[in-house]
Design an enzyme around this catalytic site. Structure first.
Site, PDB file in Angstrom:
ATOM      1  N   LYS A 123       0.862  -1.181   0.000  1.00 32.34           N
ATOM      2  CA  LYS A 123       0.000   0.000   0.000  1.00 32.34           C
ATOM      3  C   LYS A 123       0.892   1.223   0.000  1.00 32.34           C
ATOM      4  O   LYS A 123       2.043   1.173   0.439  1.00 32.34           O
ATOM      5  CB  LYS A 123      -0.896   0.018   1.246  1.00 32.34           C
ATOM      6  CG  LYS A 123      -2.183   0.782   1.049  1.00 32.34           C
ATOM      7  CD  LYS A 123      -3.191  -0.015   0.256  1.00 32.34           C
ATOM      8  CE  LYS A 123      -4.463   0.748   0.002  1.00 32.34           C
ATOM      9  NZ  LYS A 123      -5.521  -0.125  -0.560  1.00 32.34           N
TER      10      LYS A 123
HETATM   11  P1  NAD Z   1     -12.911   7.559  -3.205  1.00 34.14           P
HETATM   12  O1  NAD Z   1     -11.933   8.598  -2.812  1.00 34.14           O
HETATM   13  O2  NAD Z   1     -13.256   7.356  -4.634  1.00 34.14           O
HETATM   14  O3  NAD Z   1     -14.302   7.784  -2.406  1.00 34.14           O
HETATM   15  C1  NAD Z   1     -14.387   7.919  -1.022  1.00 34.14           C
HETATM   16  C2  NAD Z   1     -15.824   8.327  -0.692  1.00 34.14           C
HETATM   17  O4  NAD Z   1     -15.994   8.341   0.721  1.00 34.14           O
HETATM   18  C3  NAD Z   1     -16.212   9.720  -1.170  1.00 34.14           C
HETATM   19  O5  NAD Z   1     -17.569   9.720  -1.618  1.00 34.14           O
HETATM   20  C4  NAD Z   1     -16.115  10.570   0.100  1.00 34.14           C
HETATM   21  O6  NAD Z   1     -16.965  11.710   0.077  1.00 34.14           O
HETATM   22  C5  NAD Z   1     -16.581   9.563   1.131  1.00 34.14           C
HETATM   23  N1  NAD Z   1     -16.127   9.856   2.475  1.00 34.14           N
HETATM   24  C6  NAD Z   1     -14.893  10.221   2.890  1.00 34.14           C
HETATM   25  N2  NAD Z   1     -14.896  10.401   4.210  1.00 34.14           N
HETATM   26  C7  NAD Z   1     -16.152  10.125   4.639  1.00 34.14           C
HETATM   27  C8  NAD Z   1     -16.783  10.145   5.901  1.00 34.14           C
HETATM   28  N3  NAD Z   1     -16.117  10.493   7.008  1.00 34.14           N
HETATM   29  N4  NAD Z   1     -18.091   9.808   5.973  1.00 34.14           N
HETATM   30  C9  NAD Z   1     -18.764   9.463   4.855  1.00 34.14           C
HETATM   31  N5  NAD Z   1     -18.229   9.441   3.633  1.00 34.14           N
HETATM   32  C10 NAD Z   1     -16.931   9.772   3.541  1.00 34.14           C
HETATM   33  O7  NAD Z   1     -12.356   6.205  -2.563  1.00 34.14           O
HETATM   34  P2  NAD Z   1     -12.673   4.715  -3.023  1.00 34.14           P
HETATM   35  O8  NAD Z   1     -11.636   4.298  -3.994  1.00 34.14           O
HETATM   36  O9  NAD Z   1     -14.105   4.587  -3.345  1.00 34.14           O
HETATM   37  O10 NAD Z   1     -12.332   3.920  -1.671  1.00 34.14           O
HETATM   38  C11 NAD Z   1     -13.273   3.821  -0.606  1.00 34.14           C
HETATM   39  C12 NAD Z   1     -12.852   2.687   0.319  1.00 34.14           C
HETATM   40  O11 NAD Z   1     -12.799   1.464  -0.436  1.00 34.14           O
HETATM   41  C13 NAD Z   1     -11.470   2.811   0.960  1.00 34.14           C
HETATM   42  O12 NAD Z   1     -11.513   2.192   2.225  1.00 34.14           O
HETATM   43  C14 NAD Z   1     -10.572   2.021   0.024  1.00 34.14           C
HETATM   44  O13 NAD Z   1      -9.392   1.595   0.668  1.00 34.14           O
HETATM   45  C15 NAD Z   1     -11.508   0.883  -0.300  1.00 34.14           C
HETATM   46  N6  NAD Z   1     -11.195   0.150  -1.532  1.00 34.14           N
HETATM   47  C16 NAD Z   1     -11.071   0.781  -2.731  1.00 34.14           C
HETATM   48  C17 NAD Z   1     -10.825   0.042  -3.878  1.00 34.14           C
HETATM   49  C18 NAD Z   1     -10.766   0.674  -5.248  1.00 34.14           C
HETATM   50  O14 NAD Z   1     -10.650  -0.079  -6.234  1.00 34.14           O
HETATM   51  N7  NAD Z   1     -10.872   1.982  -5.382  1.00 34.14           N
HETATM   52  C19 NAD Z   1     -10.669  -1.348  -3.811  1.00 34.14           C
HETATM   53  C20 NAD Z   1     -10.820  -1.983  -2.563  1.00 34.14           C
HETATM   54  C21 NAD Z   1     -11.085  -1.221  -1.440  1.00 34.14           C
END
Ligand code: NAD
Length: 433
Positions: A123
């Protein structure tokens, strides 16, 4: 191995401020210790597996648009390489810490093992709020960070991907920077890159789709009706938005979604095509007229069939878990439930589909993208989706069978399966020297 980077020149903090996210490592280690006890791992093997193999901290200057130089801090951590090259996203957020990146790297190792793809976990993170920078500055930050961590990157050694605050454009800059240093294009250095430079069909949607393939299969295996099931999703970024849209397309009823500003609730079901259009035009769900405005805390307490935290770590805690009234929690985010929150959900009889299974669709299609980049041969999206669905369904049953046979919850079952596979690979390879 810890590689020390040169120190910051004008006062950039080397460690992130203490924040809630610091406890992600406590969560990851608590989960690990429970699974290690069940697996009866040797003390030395357990100590190796609960520690990250390589950790690099970098501090670097970037010239901003106003001509001033600002210093940034970033990390890249490799947790374990027993099963293959390391794979894991890069996160841009104002409070990323080394402990948070360690936890996320460890979860990547177990996740890749649970879905049985040949990677170890990594990561990365940079302490930056991407919303505070224009594209030009973000490009500068990304290119310099890539250069600083390039000692750890290679297409057969460590392959980054997007995570919170980064996207396909970020991956394009990383690929270009790495390629410039090599003198030729190296598309297999990242996944989640744009289609026009070798990205994979279906990668952008993969995590959210994978979440819903898993949830639908879990419903089937419990004998529950999926059609019309009420779904609430926290987070409307890559994972949350695609999860909500896919849930709607599969026939579930999305009754609530939220982002960092708050949430929308409509017990009759949110009109997802209209919301998607609104979000595309406004960059937020705020202001959409198809539901009532609620807080994120209220979203957790809604009576629903599936609650999907898809924003960030530490959301379902000793404070918030008691309010949850869902039948199932499906973890789209990494580490959204603390150990205390987990115990409360288990006591309430709520089924928890753990992150290292539920959101593994992203890394599965990243694996497909990497294979395509190495072979320069591209697959159709239908092919990608059906392969993804097959792996998610198989992995769900692998976890469920393990959990049922040991009479443990699905999270511990997934950890036992993943950690067991890594320990086995490590034993097979033997200890060097
Ligand atoms: P992103 O940046 O695209 O979206 C994050 C979202 O969460 C946004 O809508 C933001 O407004 C919201 N957010 C942030 N803080 C918040 C809070 N305190 N309360 C409510 N909403 C909040 O990120 P993402 O890529 O969608 O990742 C989200 C999660 O999924 C993370 O934990 C990431 O590690 C995990 N993840 C992502 C992927 C991927 O392919 N992008 C894969 C596996 C896991």
């Amino acid at each position: 191995m810890t590689i020390k980077a040169k120190s910051a020149t004008n006062g950039a903090p080397v460690h992130a401020p203490k924040s809630q996210a610091d406890s992600a490592l406590v969560t990851a280690l608590t989960q690990f210790d429970r699974a290690a006890r069940i697996l009866e791992l040797d003390e030395g093997d357990a100590a190796t597996l609960r520690t990250c193999q390589r950790e690099l901290t970098v501090n670097f200057p970037v010239k901003m648009r106003d001509g001033k130089v600002r210093n940034f801090t970033g990390f890249r951590v490799h947790h374990n390489t027993s099963r293959g090259p390391t794979k894991g996203g890069i996160r841009y957020a104002p409070h990323v810490s080394l402990d948070e990146v360690r936890a996320l790297a460890m979860w990547m190792t177990w996740k890749c093992a649970v879905v049985n793809i040949p990677y170890g976990g990594a990561k990365g993170g940079v302490l930056v709020d991407p919303k505070q920078h224009n594209l030009h500055e973000l490009e500068g930050i990304t290119r310099r960070y890539t250069t600083e961590i390039s000692v750890l990157l290679s297409p057969d050694g460590d392959i980054p991907a997007p995570d919170m605050g980064t996207n396909a454009q970020t991956m394009a800059w990383i690929m270009d920077t790495y390629s410039m240093h090599r003198g030729h294009s190296v598309p297999a250095i990242v996944t989640g890159k744009p289609l026009n430079i070798g990205g994979s069909a279906g990668r952008h949607e993969a995590t959210g789709r994978g979440v819903m393939f898993t949830v639908r299969e879990a419903f089937r295996s419990m004998g529950w009706t999926f059609e019309g099931a009420r779904v609430a999703v926290q987070g409307f970024g890559n994972v949350g938005s695609i999860t909500a849209i896919t849930a709607h397309e599969m026939g579930a009823k999305v009754i609530a979604v939220s982002d960092i500003d708050g949430g929308l609730h409509n017990s009759r079901g949110i009109n997802m095509p209209r919301l998607r259009q609104w979000h595309k035009e406004h960059g937020t769900i705020k202001g959409f007229d198809g539901g009532d405005w609620i807080t994120n805390a209220e979203l957790f307490g809604l009576k629903t069939d599936v609650l999907i935290p898809a924003a960030m770590e530490n959301q379902l805690t000793s404070q918030t878990a008691p309010t949850v009234r869902a039948r199932m929690v499906a973890e789209g985010a990494n580490g959204p439930t603390t150990p205390e929150g987990d115990a409360i959900l288990n006591d309430k009889g709520i089924i928890v589909i753990p992150d290292i299974l539920c959101n593994a669709g992203g890394v599965v299609v990243s694996y497909f993208e990497w294979v395509q980049s190495l072979q320069q041969l591209f697959w159709e999206e239908d092919d990608i989706n059906s392969r993804l669905e097959k792996i998610m369904i198989r992995s769900y049953h692998d976890v469920k069978d393990r959990a049922d046979s040991l009479k443990i919850d699905l999270r511990t079952g997934a950890q036992v399966l993943g950690i067991g596979r890594v320990a086995e690979a490590s034993r097979t390879r033997g200890l060097y020297p």
